[in-house]
Design an enzyme around this catalytic site. Structure first.
Site, PDB file in Angstrom:
ATOM      1  N   GLN A 149      -2.009  50.085  11.587  1.00  0.00           N
ATOM      2  CA  GLN A 149      -1.056  50.293  12.689  1.00  0.00           C
ATOM      3  C   GLN A 149      -1.759  50.086  14.023  1.00  0.00           C
ATOM      4  O   GLN A 149      -1.225  49.504  14.958  1.00  0.00           O
ATOM      5  CB  GLN A 149      -0.486  51.718  12.634  1.00  0.00           C
ATOM      6  CG  GLN A 149       0.358  51.977  11.403  1.00  0.00           C
ATOM      7  CD  GLN A 149       1.005  53.362  11.411  1.00  0.00           C
ATOM      8  OE1 GLN A 149       0.679  54.217  12.222  1.00  0.00           O
ATOM      9  NE2 GLN A 149       1.926  53.581  10.495  1.00  0.00           N
ATOM     10  N   TRP A 150      -2.983  50.582  14.085  1.00  0.00           N
ATOM     11  CA  TRP A 150      -3.761  50.581  15.333  1.00  0.00           C
ATOM     12  C   TRP A 150      -4.067  49.158  15.797  1.00  0.00           C
ATOM     13  O   TRP A 150      -3.994  48.834  16.968  1.00  0.00           O
ATOM     14  CB  TRP A 150      -5.062  51.334  15.067  1.00  0.00           C
ATOM     15  CG  TRP A 150      -5.733  51.937  16.247  1.00  0.00           C
ATOM     16  CD1 TRP A 150      -5.953  51.368  17.472  1.00  0.00           C
ATOM     17  CD2 TRP A 150      -6.281  53.248  16.312  1.00  0.00           C
ATOM     18  NE1 TRP A 150      -6.627  52.237  18.281  1.00  0.00           N
ATOM     19  CE2 TRP A 150      -6.836  53.397  17.590  1.00  0.00           C
ATOM     20  CE3 TRP A 150      -6.383  54.307  15.401  1.00  0.00           C
ATOM     21  CZ2 TRP A 150      -7.488  54.572  18.004  1.00  0.00           C
ATOM     22  CZ3 TRP A 150      -7.022  55.469  15.811  1.00  0.00           C
ATOM     23  CH2 TRP A 150      -7.560  55.586  17.096  1.00  0.00           C
ATOM     24  N   HIS A 153      -2.312  46.720  18.337  1.00  0.00           N
ATOM     25  CA  HIS A 153      -2.478  46.771  19.801  1.00  0.00           C
ATOM     26  C   HIS A 153      -3.534  45.746  20.191  1.00  0.00           C
ATOM     27  O   HIS A 153      -4.729  45.978  20.058  1.00  0.00           O
ATOM     28  CB  HIS A 153      -2.813  48.201  20.236  1.00  0.00           C
ATOM     29  CG  HIS A 153      -1.666  49.122  19.943  1.00  0.00           C
ATOM     30  ND1 HIS A 153      -0.691  49.367  20.859  1.00  0.00           N
ATOM     31  CD2 HIS A 153      -1.313  49.767  18.818  1.00  0.00           C
ATOM     32  CE1 HIS A 153       0.235  50.147  20.305  1.00  0.00           C
ATOM     33  NE2 HIS A 153      -0.136  50.416  19.077  1.00  0.00           N
ATOM     34  N   GLU A 160     -15.181  45.981  13.819  1.00  0.00           N
ATOM     35  CA  GLU A 160     -14.990  46.881  12.674  1.00  0.00           C
ATOM     36  C   GLU A 160     -16.135  46.794  11.668  1.00  0.00           C
ATOM     37  O   GLU A 160     -16.788  45.747  11.529  1.00  0.00           O
ATOM     38  CB  GLU A 160     -13.652  46.532  11.982  1.00  0.00           C
ATOM     39  CG  GLU A 160     -13.271  47.527  10.892  1.00  0.00           C
ATOM     40  CD  GLU A 160     -11.896  47.277  10.284  1.00  0.00           C
ATOM     41  OE1 GLU A 160     -11.268  46.261  10.637  1.00  0.00           O
ATOM     42  OE2 GLU A 160     -11.474  48.086   9.444  1.00  0.00           O
ATOM     43  N   ARG A 164     -17.514  43.422   3.733  1.00  0.00           N
ATOM     44  CA  ARG A 164     -18.118  42.267   3.057  1.00  0.00           C
ATOM     45  C   ARG A 164     -19.617  42.463   3.052  1.00  0.00           C
ATOM     46  O   ARG A 164     -20.318  42.136   2.110  1.00  0.00           O
ATOM     47  CB  ARG A 164     -17.810  40.964   3.811  1.00  0.00           C
ATOM     48  CG  ARG A 164     -16.370  40.607   3.861  1.00  0.00           C
ATOM     49  CD  ARG A 164     -16.213  39.297   4.598  1.00  0.00           C
ATOM     50  NE  ARG A 164     -16.605  38.179   3.777  1.00  0.00           N
ATOM     51  CZ  ARG A 164     -16.768  36.935   4.233  1.00  0.00           C
ATOM     52  NH1 ARG A 164     -16.569  36.664   5.510  1.00  0.00           N
ATOM     53  NH2 ARG A 164     -17.120  35.969   3.440  1.00  0.00           N
ATOM     54  N   ARG A 231     -13.814  45.348  -2.941  1.00  0.00           N
ATOM     55  CA  ARG A 231     -13.084  46.281  -2.073  1.00  0.00           C
ATOM     56  C   ARG A 231     -11.573  46.176  -2.271  1.00  0.00           C
ATOM     57  O   ARG A 231     -10.832  47.067  -1.873  1.00  0.00           O
ATOM     58  CB  ARG A 231     -13.410  46.016  -0.612  1.00  0.00           C
ATOM     59  CG  ARG A 231     -12.964  44.624  -0.159  1.00  0.00           C
ATOM     60  CD  ARG A 231     -13.169  44.421   1.303  1.00  0.00           C
ATOM     61  NE  ARG A 231     -13.082  43.008   1.648  1.00  0.00           N
ATOM     62  CZ  ARG A 231     -13.120  42.577   2.883  1.00  0.00           C
ATOM     63  NH1 ARG A 231     -13.266  43.425   3.876  1.00  0.00           N
ATOM     64  NH2 ARG A 231     -13.029  41.294   3.144  1.00  0.00           N
ATOM     65  N   LEU A 248      -7.581  51.172  30.996  1.00  0.00           N
ATOM     66  CA  LEU A 248      -6.686  52.332  31.107  1.00  0.00           C
ATOM     67  C   LEU A 248      -5.208  51.930  31.100  1.00  0.00           C
ATOM     68  O   LEU A 248      -4.382  52.644  30.546  1.00  0.00           O
ATOM     69  CB  LEU A 248      -7.027  53.131  32.373  1.00  0.00           C
ATOM     70  CG  LEU A 248      -6.334  54.485  32.513  1.00  0.00           C
ATOM     71  CD1 LEU A 248      -6.600  55.399  31.323  1.00  0.00           C
ATOM     72  CD2 LEU A 248      -6.752  55.185  33.803  1.00  0.00           C
ATOM     73  N   HIS A 253      -0.459  52.440  27.538  1.00  0.00           N
ATOM     74  CA  HIS A 253       0.612  51.830  26.733  1.00  0.00           C
ATOM     75  C   HIS A 253       0.458  52.266  25.272  1.00  0.00           C
ATOM     76  O   HIS A 253       1.419  52.714  24.636  1.00  0.00           O
ATOM     77  CB  HIS A 253       0.540  50.303  26.863  1.00  0.00           C
ATOM     78  CG  HIS A 253       1.569  49.594  26.042  1.00  0.00           C
ATOM     79  ND1 HIS A 253       2.915  49.661  26.304  1.00  0.00           N
ATOM     80  CD2 HIS A 253       1.446  48.798  24.939  1.00  0.00           C
ATOM     81  CE1 HIS A 253       3.573  48.939  25.409  1.00  0.00           C
ATOM     82  NE2 HIS A 253       2.713  48.409  24.571  1.00  0.00           N
ATOM     83  N   ARG A 258       1.811  55.835  20.665  1.00  0.00           N
ATOM     84  CA  ARG A 258       1.223  56.526  19.512  1.00  0.00           C
ATOM     85  C   ARG A 258       1.134  58.046  19.669  1.00  0.00           C
ATOM     86  O   ARG A 258       0.831  58.735  18.685  1.00  0.00           O
ATOM     87  CB  ARG A 258      -0.155  55.933  19.205  1.00  0.00           C
ATOM     88  CG  ARG A 258      -0.124  54.438  18.875  1.00  0.00           C
ATOM     89  CD  ARG A 258       0.790  54.107  17.718  1.00  0.00           C
ATOM     90  NE  ARG A 258       0.818  52.668  17.446  1.00  0.00           N
ATOM     91  CZ  ARG A 258       1.514  52.105  16.464  1.00  0.00           C
ATOM     92  NH1 ARG A 258       2.234  52.828  15.648  1.00  0.00           N
ATOM     93  NH2 ARG A 258       1.509  50.800  16.304  1.00  0.00           N
TER      94      ARG A 258
END
Ligand SMILES: Cc1cc2nc3c(=O)[nH]c(=O)nc-3n(C[C@H](O)[C@H](O)[C@H](O)COP(=O)(O)OP(=O)(O)OC[C@H]3O[C@@H](n4cnc5c(N)ncnc54)[C@H](O)[C@@H]3O)c2cc1C
Length: 342
Positions: A149-150, A153, A160, A164, A231, A248, A253, A258
């Site tokens: 969900q994050w 944006h 991340e 792998r 995985r 900011l 937003h 959220r």
């Protein structure tokens, strides 16, 4: 669970008292650095004009390497850096918004109360770019389904953990037995209330089975199956981590969407933790955000006409009617109804 909540509060208390102390120390250190005019390679270069700040500066993160809040069972949100990192003593990082906005108007006045007025004006009138001058960098650990969900944006910069490259750590999200939500009857996208204890237990047993796949995942990667493929067998309750940087304007937003009650609980708690971390750093902007965005309401043209005329909302759309009812309740006014003749 209780233990984790307690750890969180203790950390916050320690942080707030320590923050003031560290701020003082940093302030003193900065002032002495200014007077001694430390020499580094920058100041030695003849082509670079080195302008020292007019007033003493302090570290808006109180000298901390990270400010962290625990979220859910294994998650966290840590603020690891921000821009500006230094603010003039007596101000907050909000100064950076005012500084960039004033390039439009010239120097003007520099009083703190006028800074507040300007920030509030900018936010109210959606003059957005000055808010993009402030940035926050977070390190976050969250379940994979929250990350999905994050990541929608798009205005943030993300890096991340690579499943792998590395073995996925053994961390899975599981709600407590008492918090297994039932499917909402009115909102197809949400939960509402709780399921009975027996069904909740059954659900947790299913999560046990899904988490049990981790053992096989490890075993098969040891046997040579590529991590990038192995995985695929892990459930979306597994935790991932990323660094997430956002300005900011776009962060507000993100937070307005959220932190909203319509957002799923599991992402809402992360958004709320982020907000708690940044609020002491940009308190003026956050106050304006609460006043003009978070606690504000959008009225459609049809809704305004209905309220002004006292006539029913000019639509037969059930959802729109229900939304109007909610707004009227929030405003403390009766829903304009059809006038009966005679
Ligand atoms: C309660 C809730 C339920 C949701 N349900 C679903 C769902 O069922 N299915 C689903 O797929 N998604 C769903 N979403 C995700 C939603 O549709 C948005 O993708 C998400 O909230 C990101 O919003 P955004 O695009 O405004 O934000 P960001 O990506 O952060 O962008 C911020 C703003 O920048 C501008 N922008 C960014 N990128 C572009 C671009 N490429 N082109 C033009 N303008 C751009 C837009 O003005 C945008 O509003 C849901 C979101 C919420 C909060």
């Amino acid at each position: 669970m209780v233990d984790r909540v307690c750890q969180g509060s203790v950390f916050e208390i320690a942080f707030s008292t320590k923050l003031e102390k560290t701020r003082k120390q940093t302030r003193n250190k900065m002032t002495s650095q200014q007077t001694t005019q430390s020499t580094n390679s920058l100041s030695q270069s003849e082509s670079i004009l080195r302008v020292m700040p007019e007033t003493a500066m302090f570290d808006v993160m109180g000298g901390a390497a990270r400010l962290e809040k625990r979220v859910l069972d294994h998650g966290f949100v840590a603020l690891v850096d921000c821009m500006p990192r230094l603010a003039p003593v007596g101000k907050t990082a909000d100064f950076s918004i005012v500084q960039s906005a004033r390039v439009s108007y010239g120097e003007g006045t520099k009083q703190v109360n006028e800074d507040r007025g300007l920030v509030r004006y900018l936010l109210r009138h959606r003059h957005t770019t000055p808010f993009e001058m402030v940035e926050f960098k977070f390190h976050i650990a969250m379940p994979m389904f929250v990350a999905r969900q994050w990541i929608r944006h798009r205005t943030a910069n993300v890096n991340e953990y690579s499943a792998r490259y590395s073995i996925v750590p053994d961390r899975f999200y599981r709600p407590s037995l008492e918090s297994v939500r039932a499917q909402s009857g009115t909102n197809r996208q949400g939960g509402d209330g709780l399921v009975d204890a027996g069904t909740a237990e059954e659900f947790l047993v299913m999560l046990d089975r899904a988490e049990g796949l981790y053992k096989d995942y490890l075993g098969l990667t040891e046997k040579g199956v590529a991590r990038e493929l192995a995985r695929a067998a892990l459930p979306v309750s597994v935790y991932t981590e990323w660094y997430w940087k956002c300005d900011l304007h776009n962060l507000f937003h993100f937070l307005s969407l959220r932190m909203d009650p319509h957002a799923q609980y599991e992402i809402r708690v992360f958004a709320e933790a982020m907000y708690e971390l940044l609020k002491p750093i940009v308190p003026i902007s956050c106050e304006a955000f609460e006043d003009y965005r978070l606690g504000a309401m959008h009225l459609t043209k049809l809704e305004i006409e209905s309220i002004k005329s006292g006539s029913p909302l000019a639509t037969t759309n059930k959802r729109e009617l229900a939304e109007f009812e909610t707004k009227c309740a929030q405003l403390g006014i009766a829903i304009p109804a059809a006038k009966t003749s005679g």
